[in-house]
Every structure is written in C-alpha cells, then in structure tokens.
Enzyme design. Structure first.
Site, mmCIF file in Angstrom:
data_model
loop_
_atom_site.group_PDB
_atom_site.id
_atom_site.type_symbol
_atom_site.label_atom_id
_atom_site.label_comp_id
_atom_site.label_asym_id
_atom_site.label_seq_id
_atom_site.Cartn_x
_atom_site.Cartn_y
_atom_site.Cartn_z
ATOM 1 N N ASP A 31 17.236 7.670 -25.026
ATOM 2 C CA ASP A 31 18.436 8.366 -25.313
ATOM 3 C C ASP A 31 19.031 9.332 -24.545
ATOM 4 O O ASP A 31 20.092 9.234 -24.031
ATOM 5 C CB ASP A 31 18.632 8.749 -26.775
ATOM 6 C CG ASP A 31 19.795 9.109 -27.224
ATOM 7 O OD1 ASP A 31 21.069 8.500 -27.167
ATOM 8 O OD2 ASP A 31 20.053 10.585 -27.700
ATOM 9 N N LEU A 59 6.073 1.584 -46.953
ATOM 10 C CA LEU A 59 4.763 1.770 -47.546
ATOM 11 C C LEU A 59 3.853 2.781 -47.436
ATOM 12 O O LEU A 59 2.712 2.775 -47.889
ATOM 13 C CB LEU A 59 4.075 0.287 -47.588
ATOM 14 C CG LEU A 59 4.997 -0.669 -48.125
ATOM 15 C CD1 LEU A 59 4.112 -2.099 -48.164
ATOM 16 C CD2 LEU A 59 5.441 -0.646 -49.365
ATOM 17 N N CYS A 60 4.135 3.734 -46.417
ATOM 18 C CA CYS A 60 3.332 4.837 -46.115
ATOM 19 C C CYS A 60 3.547 5.908 -47.155
ATOM 20 O O CYS A 60 4.759 6.260 -47.750
ATOM 21 C CB CYS A 60 3.894 5.423 -44.898
ATOM 22 S SG CYS A 60 3.104 4.608 -43.393
ATOM 23 N N HIS A 61 2.436 6.613 -47.598
ATOM 24 C CA HIS A 61 2.542 7.824 -48.271
ATOM 25 C C HIS A 61 2.966 8.945 -47.756
ATOM 26 O O HIS A 61 2.865 9.225 -46.640
ATOM 27 C CB HIS A 61 1.209 8.048 -48.977
ATOM 28 C CG HIS A 61 0.601 6.826 -49.767
ATOM 29 N ND1 HIS A 61 -0.235 5.996 -49.143
ATOM 30 C CD2 HIS A 61 0.401 6.808 -51.176
ATOM 31 C CE1 HIS A 61 -0.467 4.927 -50.159
ATOM 32 N NE2 HIS A 61 -0.265 5.500 -51.146
ATOM 33 N N MET A 97 -0.267 6.105 -38.827
ATOM 34 C CA MET A 97 1.314 5.907 -38.684
ATOM 35 C C MET A 97 1.889 6.919 -38.453
ATOM 36 O O MET A 97 2.869 7.030 -37.691
ATOM 37 C CB MET A 97 1.666 5.218 -39.939
ATOM 38 C CG MET A 97 1.215 3.926 -40.442
ATOM 39 S SD MET A 97 1.269 2.649 -38.961
ATOM 40 C CE MET A 97 2.961 2.519 -38.970
ATOM 41 N N GLU A 98 1.747 8.359 -38.669
ATOM 42 C CA GLU A 98 2.418 9.503 -38.357
ATOM 43 C C GLU A 98 2.078 9.761 -36.950
ATOM 44 O O GLU A 98 3.130 9.935 -36.259
ATOM 45 C CB GLU A 98 1.874 10.546 -39.235
ATOM 46 C CG GLU A 98 2.285 10.800 -40.648
ATOM 47 C CD GLU A 98 1.282 9.992 -41.382
ATOM 48 O OE1 GLU A 98 1.838 9.799 -42.745
ATOM 49 O OE2 GLU A 98 0.527 9.061 -41.272
#
EC number: 4.6.1.17
Length: 168
Positions: A132, A81-83, A117-118
């Site tokens: 990893d 739901l992030c733009h 969010m970024e």
C-alpha cells in the site's frame, strides 16, 4: 491435526461437514511461540524510491512494523475459526535486502492454543502495508514466500521449517 500413530490427519474444524471453532476449554495454558516470514519483491523503481527516501506515503518499513504488531493482535477478527488469545509478546522485523523486503514475526503466548496464525497474520499484514505504501511507485510489487518458520509448544510438538535461500 495428525494422529500420533501416523494415520490420516483429522479435520478438527469440521463436524458433519460444517465449520466450527474447536473447543479448547479442557486444554491447559502452556507457553507457545511461532515465527513466520514474508517477502515483498520490489521492482527497480520501487526500490530506488525507497532507497532515496522518496516514497509518497512516508516510511513503509516503520508502518509495516506497526501494522504487523496490530495484525498479530487482530488475528481472531480476520481468521474466522481462530480463538482470540492473549498475545504476550510480538516482534516484527522489516529489513531491506537485495532480494526485497524481508519481514519476520515472532509471537508468544501462554494459552491453550498456538500462535501460528498470529505470526502468519503479522507478516502478511505487514507485507500488505508495504504494498500500500509503495503502490504509487509500481503496481508490479509482489508479496511472496509467506510461511511458518517455527513453532514451539502444544500437543503437536515443535516445528522447524527447512532452510531455503532468499526469494529472488
């Protein structure tokens, strides 16, 4: 999103119980920043391999920086739901400390919505890449302490997280 009068928060991503992307088309673009952090806690054998330059896949700190930058730009592909917004600047720092590997990201944009969010995606993707790169040395590596440190701009105003000591 909180009501300015202090009422209960509104869930802006749901209408009638169904998820939706919030319409930001009427919002003016403004300068916004967000800073986030994560920690990668290393068992002794992983730390020793890193310090000795004997990591099986190469330099995990350099790869983590690049992965974090890529993560900041790919957030809308990962968080449904992030733009998709223009990331105008991203800085990812990856530092070996006594407590583990500390990762921070500072992300900037000029857009109608923020970059929290970024920044969070940047540090998380960077931390997962460290895991990893070092997993051959130990499976006991932990990703920890992912959090937003600060944000500026936007309707909800600025935010600064409380100080806390480094992860154990």
């Amino acid at each position: 999103m909180s009501d300015p009068q202090g009422d209960a928060p509104q869930l802006t991503h749901f209408v009638g119980g169904q998820p939706r992307m919030v319409d930001v088309s009427a919002k003016a673009p403004t300068t916004r920043t967000a800073r986030a952090e994560a920690w990668v806690l290393l068992p002794p054998e992983s730390r020793a391999a890193l310090l000795a330059g004997q990591t099986p896949k190469g330099d995990p700190l350099s790869v983590a920086r690049l992965a974090g930058l890529a993560g900041s730009k790919r957030t809308a592909d990962l968080i449904f739901l992030c733009h998709p917004i223009p990331v105008t600047s991203a800085e990812v720092d990856v530092t070996l400390k006594d407590a583990g590997i500390h990762i921070t990201a500072l992300v900037k944009t000029t857009a109608p919505t923020g970059v929290e969010m970024e920044a969070l995606t940047a540090v998380t993707v960077a931390a997962l890449n460290v895991y990893d790169m070092l997993k051959a040395t130990s499976k006991a590596i932990e990703v920890s302490g992912v959090r937003l440190l600060s944000k500026t701009g936007g309707k909800s105003g600025d935010y600064q997280a409380a100080e806390r000591p480094p992860q154990p």
